[in-house]
Motif scaffolding. Structure first.
Motif, short mmCIF file in Angstrom:
data_model
loop_
_atom_site.label_atom_id
_atom_site.label_comp_id
_atom_site.label_asym_id
_atom_site.label_seq_id
_atom_site.Cartn_x
_atom_site.Cartn_y
_atom_site.Cartn_z
N VAL A 137 0.92 -1.29 0.06
CA VAL A 137 0.15 0.15 0.07
C VAL A 137 0.91 1.25 0.18
CG1 VAL A 137 -1.94 1.34 1.27
CG2 VAL A 137 -1.71 -1.23 1.16
N ARG A 138 0.65 2.23 -0.98
CA ARG A 138 1.61 3.35 -1.22
C ARG A 138 1.34 4.31 -0.04
NH1 ARG A 138 5.15 0.75 -4.34
NH2 ARG A 138 4.24 -0.36 -6.00
N PHE A 139 2.25 5.15 0.10
CA PHE A 139 2.11 6.43 1.07
C PHE A 139 1.35 7.06 0.43
CE2 PHE A 139 3.13 10.03 3.19
CZ PHE A 139 3.63 9.78 4.69
N PRO A 140 0.35 7.78 1.15
CA PRO A 140 -0.88 8.72 0.59
C PRO A 140 -0.18 10.24 0.70
CG PRO A 140 -1.30 8.21 2.92
CD PRO A 140 -0.06 7.24 2.47
N THR A 208 5.28 7.52 11.46
CA THR A 208 4.35 6.30 11.84
C THR A 208 3.59 5.54 10.74
OG1 THR A 208 3.98 7.42 14.01
CG2 THR A 208 2.26 5.98 13.25
N VAL A 209 3.18 6.53 9.62
CA VAL A 209 2.55 5.97 8.38
C VAL A 209 3.55 5.22 7.89
CG1 VAL A 209 1.58 6.60 6.04
CG2 VAL A 209 0.76 7.86 8.38
N ALA A 210 4.59 5.52 7.63
CA ALA A 210 5.65 4.70 6.74
C ALA A 210 5.90 3.38 7.51
CB ALA A 210 6.95 5.39 6.76
N GLY A 211 5.79 3.45 8.81
CA GLY A 211 6.08 2.13 9.66
C GLY A 211 4.93 1.17 9.62
N ILE A 212 3.47 1.87 9.83
CA ILE A 212 2.44 1.12 9.78
C ILE A 212 2.37 0.26 8.32
CG2 ILE A 212 1.53 2.01 11.71
CD1 ILE A 212 -0.59 3.58 9.75
N LEU A 213 2.71 1.05 7.56
CA LEU A 213 2.53 0.42 5.88
C LEU A 213 3.50 -0.58 5.86
CD1 LEU A 213 2.13 3.59 3.89
CD2 LEU A 213 0.26 2.06 4.43
N THR A 226 -9.96 -12.87 2.43
CA THR A 226 -10.74 -11.92 2.88
C THR A 226 -10.10 -11.10 3.58
OG1 THR A 226 -12.71 -13.50 2.48
CG2 THR A 226 -13.14 -11.49 3.75
N SER A 227 -9.49 -11.59 4.41
CA SER A 227 -8.72 -10.71 5.70
C SER A 227 -7.60 -9.78 5.08
CB SER A 227 -8.06 -11.68 6.53
OG SER A 227 -7.48 -10.91 7.71
N ALA A 228 -6.71 -10.46 4.02
CA ALA A 228 -5.97 -9.51 3.39
C ALA A 228 -6.44 -8.49 2.56
CB ALA A 228 -5.20 -10.51 2.39
N ALA A 229 -7.57 -8.71 1.83
CA ALA A 229 -8.21 -7.40 1.21
C ALA A 229 -8.85 -6.49 2.06
CB ALA A 229 -9.52 -8.45 0.21
N TYR A 234 -7.76 -1.32 5.36
CA TYR A 234 -7.49 -0.64 6.83
C TYR A 234 -6.38 0.11 6.77
CZ TYR A 234 -5.93 -1.18 11.50
OH TYR A 234 -5.66 -0.76 13.02
N LEU A 235 -5.08 -0.34 6.06
CA LEU A 235 -4.04 0.50 5.99
C LEU A 235 -4.15 1.70 5.40
CD1 LEU A 235 -1.29 -2.08 5.09
CD2 LEU A 235 -1.46 -1.20 7.17
N THR A 236 -5.16 1.85 4.22
CA THR A 236 -5.44 3.04 3.52
C THR A 236 -6.25 3.96 4.41
OG1 THR A 236 -5.46 2.01 1.51
CG2 THR A 236 -6.55 3.93 1.45
N SER A 237 -7.15 3.43 5.22
CA SER A 237 -7.86 4.37 6.24
C SER A 237 -7.15 5.03 7.31
CB SER A 237 -9.11 3.53 6.81
OG SER A 237 -9.96 4.31 7.64
N MET A 238 -6.29 3.94 7.90
CA MET A 238 -5.41 4.48 9.08
C MET A 238 -4.31 5.49 8.58
SD MET A 238 -6.29 3.22 11.91
CE MET A 238 -4.88 3.42 12.74
#
Length: 373
Positions: A137-140, A208-213, A226-229, A234-238
């Protein structure tokens, strides 16, 4: 009389807020149901009678403790003549009580799990999504623009007003007796202290964002696809939410800088400058808790996948301090989903994290010493 009533309401309101947060701590709103009180259990035991009993006991005793602490806080506030004494002391005492009750519940659930053999007839497993590394997931970055923009505007305004600032600056300080104002010599460090705080907030939030990604995902082994999708969403929203919070906090610091530079002591303006961003941050947090959920558990699933029959492996040996601290020297991940609360925690067994932390602490101490000199 009005001051006494105001202090009492302030203390009671603060303690009520802390109580609600602590009472909600074991709730599935903030924790995965499969780790009640920081103990890994099979999904079918998430609401076992032993777990439900500990939840009731925790909440009942915490509510009783809150009533006692509230009385002590009111007495302390009136005796020591400080509006914040009771609120601060009471909140700390209530937190200590909650930790003790949580630890007791953690031990009770652990004992029930071991004595009942909850994992004896289960098929344990673990799953990972390698695409989170090959196609992460890319850094927004667009969501980071507001935070950087507020910092730039604050620095520009500060540079324009700096030549006209008085020799002495009046800065507010919080104490047990309330807000007091003291004069300090006008220097770059005092005039731009909140700008530096903005830079620190932005850098820490972006880090923090870079770390959680890149954090290790805690996927559901019973429905891995299902969980991976769901975890990707979740990562995008967070990440977007964290950067949005950074912009709001920077906006608050911008307002406080303006008040400091203009020597404005209006309590109404102060409440507006601080209150609006804080309420917005709380709104974002409520959205994450109610609509997103721990690990994205409340996000919609687009994949219809049959259950695998596996349950998450029992990894309690890596979690210490009642499920709050993760230590695993064999795990290369620096950040992992936390068991207690919402979000992620660090792996204290990761050598890279320990080395980087030591370097940052040493650098911080060096800067503090240099500035003090």
């Amino acid at each position: 009389m009005n001051a006494v009533l105001s202090n009492a309401l302030f203390n009671l309101g603060t303690l009520a807020t802390v109580c609600v947060a602590l009472v909600m701590a074991p709730s599935p709103l903030l924790n995965s149901p499969s780790v009640p009180f920081g103990v890994r259990v099979p999904p079918d035991k998430a609401n076992a009678p032993e777990v439900a009993a500990q939840r009731r006991r925790y909440r009942t005793l915490l509510l009783a403790a809150t009533a006692v602490v509230a009385v002590l806080a009111l007495v302390a506030s009136a005796t020591l003549d400080g509006p914040a004494v009771g609120a601060i002391g009471g909140s700390l005492l209530l937190t200590v009580v909650a930790i003790a009750l949580w630890s007791r519940a953690h031990r009770a659930v652990t004992d029930a799990k071991q004595q009942g053999g909850w994992y004896e007839q289960t098929r344990q497993g673990a799953v990972t999504d390698t695409s989170l590394r090959t196609d992460p997931v890319r850094f927004p970055w667009p969501w980071a623009i507001p935070a950087f923009a507020v910092v730039a505007v604050t620095a520009l305004v500060g540079a324009l007003v700096y030549p006209d600032l008085p020799v002495q600056m009046t800065l507010p300080q919080k104490s047990a007796a309330g807000t007091v104002y003291r004069e300090y010599p006008t220097t770059f460090w005092t005039a731009f202290a909140l700008v530096l705080a903005q830079i620190l907030v932005t850098a820490s939030m972006a880090g923090t964002v870079a770390g959680i990604l890149r954090a290790r995902a805690d996927l559901d082994v019973s429905r891995p696809r299902t969980s991976a999708a769901r975890y990707r969403r979740y990562l995008t929203s967070m990440s977007r939410s964290v950067l949005g919070m950074a912009a709001l906090l920077n906006l608050m610091l911008f307002g406080l800088s303006g008040m400091m530079w203009s020597d404005n002591r209006s309590q109404v303006l102060m409440a507006f400058v601080v209150g609006v961003p804080v309420l917005a941050v709380l709104g974002i947090t409520a959205h994450l808790v109610l609509r997103v959920g721990p690990g994205g558990s409340r996000l919609p699933a687009d994949i219809d996948e049959p259950a695998s029959g596996l349950v998450p492996r029992d990894d309690d040996r890596f979690w210490h301090a009642a499920g709050m601290v993760y230590v695993n020297t064999d795990d290369l991940a620096i950040m992992v989903p936390r068991r207690v609360g919402f979000g992620w925690t660090v792996n204290l067994g990761n050598l890279r994290f320990l080395v980087v932390t030591a370097i940052l602490v040493a650098a911080g101490i060096g800067v503090a010493v240099a500035v003090g000199v």
